[in-house]
Design a protein around this motif. Sequence first.
Motif, PDB file in Angstrom:
ATOM      1  N   ILE A 116     -13.083   3.286   3.909  1.00  7.68           N
ATOM      2  CA  ILE A 116     -11.840   3.729   3.277  1.00  7.68           C
ATOM      3  C   ILE A 116     -11.253   4.931   3.997  1.00  7.68           C
ATOM      4  CG2 ILE A 116     -10.778   4.542   1.146  1.00  7.68           C
ATOM      5  CD1 ILE A 116     -11.749   1.661   1.028  1.00  7.68           C
ATOM      6  N   TYR A 117     -12.078   5.956   4.259  1.00  8.42           N
ATOM      7  CA  TYR A 117     -11.473   7.156   4.858  1.00  8.42           C
ATOM      8  C   TYR A 117     -11.044   6.924   6.302  1.00  8.42           C
ATOM      9  CZ  TYR A 117     -15.998   8.891   6.918  1.00  8.42           C
ATOM     10  OH  TYR A 117     -17.167   9.072   7.629  1.00  8.42           O
ATOM     11  N   LEU A 118     -11.669   5.971   6.996  1.00  4.18           N
ATOM     12  CA  LEU A 118     -11.200   5.659   8.351  1.00  4.18           C
ATOM     13  C   LEU A 118      -9.862   4.913   8.309  1.00  4.18           C
ATOM     14  CD1 LEU A 118     -14.468   4.714  10.272  1.00  4.18           C
ATOM     15  CD2 LEU A 118     -13.138   6.835  10.392  1.00  4.18           C
ATOM     16  N   LEU A 119      -9.660   4.106   7.269  1.00  5.13           N
ATOM     17  CA  LEU A 119      -8.342   3.497   7.079  1.00  5.13           C
ATOM     18  C   LEU A 119      -7.296   4.578   6.833  1.00  5.13           C
ATOM     19  CD1 LEU A 119      -9.075   0.404   4.791  1.00  5.13           C
ATOM     20  CD2 LEU A 119      -8.160   0.347   7.112  1.00  5.13           C
ATOM     21  N   MET A 120      -7.645   5.585   6.034  1.00  3.03           N
ATOM     22  CA  MET A 120      -6.741   6.703   5.778  1.00  3.03           C
ATOM     23  C   MET A 120      -6.443   7.450   7.072  1.00  3.03           C
ATOM     24  SD  MET A 120      -8.604   8.045   2.275  1.00  3.03           S
ATOM     25  CE  MET A 120      -7.510   9.423   1.975  1.00  3.03           C
ATOM     26  N   TYR A 121      -7.473   7.646   7.865  1.00  3.13           N
ATOM     27  CA  TYR A 121      -7.322   8.361   9.140  1.00  3.13           C
ATOM     28  C   TYR A 121      -6.352   7.621  10.062  1.00  3.13           C
ATOM     29  CZ  TYR A 121      -8.637  10.381  13.669  1.00  3.13           C
ATOM     30  OH  TYR A 121      -8.619  10.974  14.904  1.00  3.13           O
ATOM     31  N   ARG A 122      -6.543   6.309  10.172  1.00  2.00           N
ATOM     32  CA  ARG A 122      -5.674   5.528  11.064  1.00  2.00           C
ATOM     33  C   ARG A 122      -4.236   5.519  10.561  1.00  2.00           C
ATOM     34  NH1 ARG A 122     -10.487   2.364  11.576  1.00  2.00           N
ATOM     35  NH2 ARG A 122      -9.907   0.976   9.856  1.00  2.00           N
ATOM     36  N   LYS A 138       2.315   6.970   0.874  1.00  2.00           N
ATOM     37  CA  LYS A 138       2.132   6.059  -0.245  1.00  2.00           C
ATOM     38  C   LYS A 138       0.861   5.242  -0.046  1.00  2.00           C
ATOM     39  CE  LYS A 138       7.047   5.588  -1.337  1.00  2.00           C
ATOM     40  NZ  LYS A 138       8.196   4.642  -1.416  1.00  2.00           N
ATOM     41  N   ILE A 139       0.643   4.775   1.176  1.00  2.00           N
ATOM     42  CA  ILE A 139      -0.561   4.000   1.486  1.00  2.00           C
ATOM     43  C   ILE A 139      -1.795   4.886   1.353  1.00  2.00           C
ATOM     44  CG2 ILE A 139      -1.778   2.742   3.306  1.00  2.00           C
ATOM     45  CD1 ILE A 139       1.018   1.919   4.364  1.00  2.00           C
ATOM     46  N   ILE A 140      -1.717   6.100   1.901  1.00  2.00           N
ATOM     47  CA  ILE A 140      -2.848   7.028   1.830  1.00  2.00           C
ATOM     48  C   ILE A 140      -3.157   7.380   0.384  1.00  2.00           C
ATOM     49  CG2 ILE A 140      -3.509   9.425   2.301  1.00  2.00           C
ATOM     50  CD1 ILE A 140      -2.132   9.099   5.048  1.00  2.00           C
ATOM     51  N   GLY A 141      -2.122   7.562  -0.442  1.00  2.00           N
ATOM     52  CA  GLY A 141      -2.339   7.878  -1.845  1.00  2.00           C
ATOM     53  C   GLY A 141      -3.119   6.789  -2.554  1.00  2.00           C
ATOM     54  N   ASN A 142      -2.782   5.537  -2.274  1.00  2.00           N
ATOM     55  CA  ASN A 142      -3.519   4.425  -2.878  1.00  2.00           C
ATOM     56  C   ASN A 142      -4.953   4.364  -2.363  1.00  2.00           C
ATOM     57  OD1 ASN A 142      -1.760   2.590  -4.692  1.00  2.00           O
ATOM     58  ND2 ASN A 142      -0.405   3.072  -2.997  1.00  2.00           N
ATOM     59  N   VAL A 156      -8.610   4.790  -4.457  1.00  2.00           N
ATOM     60  CA  VAL A 156      -9.776   3.910  -4.314  1.00  2.00           C
ATOM     61  C   VAL A 156     -11.014   4.732  -3.965  1.00  2.00           C
ATOM     62  CG1 VAL A 156     -10.796   2.044  -2.950  1.00  2.00           C
ATOM     63  CG2 VAL A 156      -8.407   1.899  -3.660  1.00  2.00           C
ATOM     64  N   LEU A 157     -10.850   5.667  -3.037  1.00  2.00           N
ATOM     65  CA  LEU A 157     -11.960   6.514  -2.615  1.00  2.00           C
ATOM     66  C   LEU A 157     -12.510   7.325  -3.792  1.00  2.00           C
ATOM     67  CD1 LEU A 157     -13.555   7.464  -0.067  1.00  2.00           C
ATOM     68  CD2 LEU A 157     -11.893   9.321   0.122  1.00  2.00           C
ATOM     69  N   LEU A 158     -11.616   7.896  -4.596  1.00  2.00           N
ATOM     70  CA  LEU A 158     -12.031   8.691  -5.748  1.00  2.00           C
ATOM     71  C   LEU A 158     -12.766   7.838  -6.779  1.00  2.00           C
ATOM     72  CD1 LEU A 158      -8.901  10.979  -6.271  1.00  2.00           C
ATOM     73  CD2 LEU A 158     -11.114  11.646  -5.355  1.00  2.00           C
ATOM     74  N   PHE A 159     -12.299   6.618  -6.992  1.00  2.00           N
ATOM     75  CA  PHE A 159     -12.984   5.731  -7.940  1.00  2.00           C
ATOM     76  C   PHE A 159     -14.385   5.376  -7.446  1.00  2.00           C
ATOM     77  CE2 PHE A 159      -8.853   4.602 -10.016  1.00  2.00           C
ATOM     78  CZ  PHE A 159      -9.268   4.825 -11.324  1.00  2.00           C
TER      79      PHE A 159
END
Length: 311
Positions: free
Chosen positions: A146-152, A163-167, A171-174
């Motif tokens: 998940i966090y690598l998707l956020m990074y990219r 908006k994508i990073i927020g979603n 997910v990461l927090l859950f």
Amino acid sequence: MGTDIKEVKTLYDLYRQLNVSGNLVQSSEVFTIHNLVDIGFKLPYQSQPFRPNYFSFLFVKNGVGAYTIDDQTFHAEPYSIYFTNPSNYRTFSWEKIEEVYLITFDEDFLRKYLREDVFDNFPFLLTETLSPKNATPSFYAKVEEIYLLMYREYHAGGANKYKIIGNLLSVLLFYIKEYFWEEYNPIYEGNRKSQIVKSFKQLLEKHYRDLTVGKIEVAYGVQDYAAAQGLHPSYFSSVIKSKTGKPIVHWIGEKTTSIAKSMLQNSQISIKEITYRLGFSETAHFSNHFKKHTGISPTQYREHYQNGQPI
């Protein structure tokens, strides 16, 4: 030892004060994610004291270091996950950094890109101090994806990246809540003074949420927050100031400003209505408060937001 370092509002501010390059962090961003190996810390590294005004997650896949908050020192080791919130003065040190991802964001980002009731879903965000959590390799791989998707996404710079990073952050927090803190209640952790601080933060959050939806009409003052815990206002004030480094009026002012920003982003709510909902008697009083904390008027903030200008 640089004890003159004050509150830092962004990671950019921190790196600038610590004389770290921080070239990957822009001054205008409230959300950041990067691998600390790219920052170029000269190891072993020991920071000067600072107090952040943002939340952070540290994902340590391969690194060794430590964070000290007040008199508590926590060690970051491989496959550990470390969370901190805007709180007390702290320091950090690193002996080894090979793959350590740091994510930072502020309350405005949470409200804008997650949900208004984000602290109800994730109560651990309100706690004062949390120890690093050691993850199994399989769970770490899950959150790493998940966090690598956020990074990219962050570095791709797309129009909808936040908006994508927020979603993805949601997910990461859950995932983290489910794995580490499913039954966690921050009120029951720590000594009495820590519990007072946590109860205050939760009531502050609930009170302002009730104000914004019109469930209540009068903004709380110091005496109200103290009475809610059966404490004398002077003692209550001294606990909050000594434990968080900020007086209660500072906390209330920051919360008011944060909620006001969120409401101003909704063009359907008039500034007069926002004034009323946040407990100000006059629009001028609200405008003065907002300008004091942001440097611009509510009208200017709304115009900048609608025009997509930096704010």
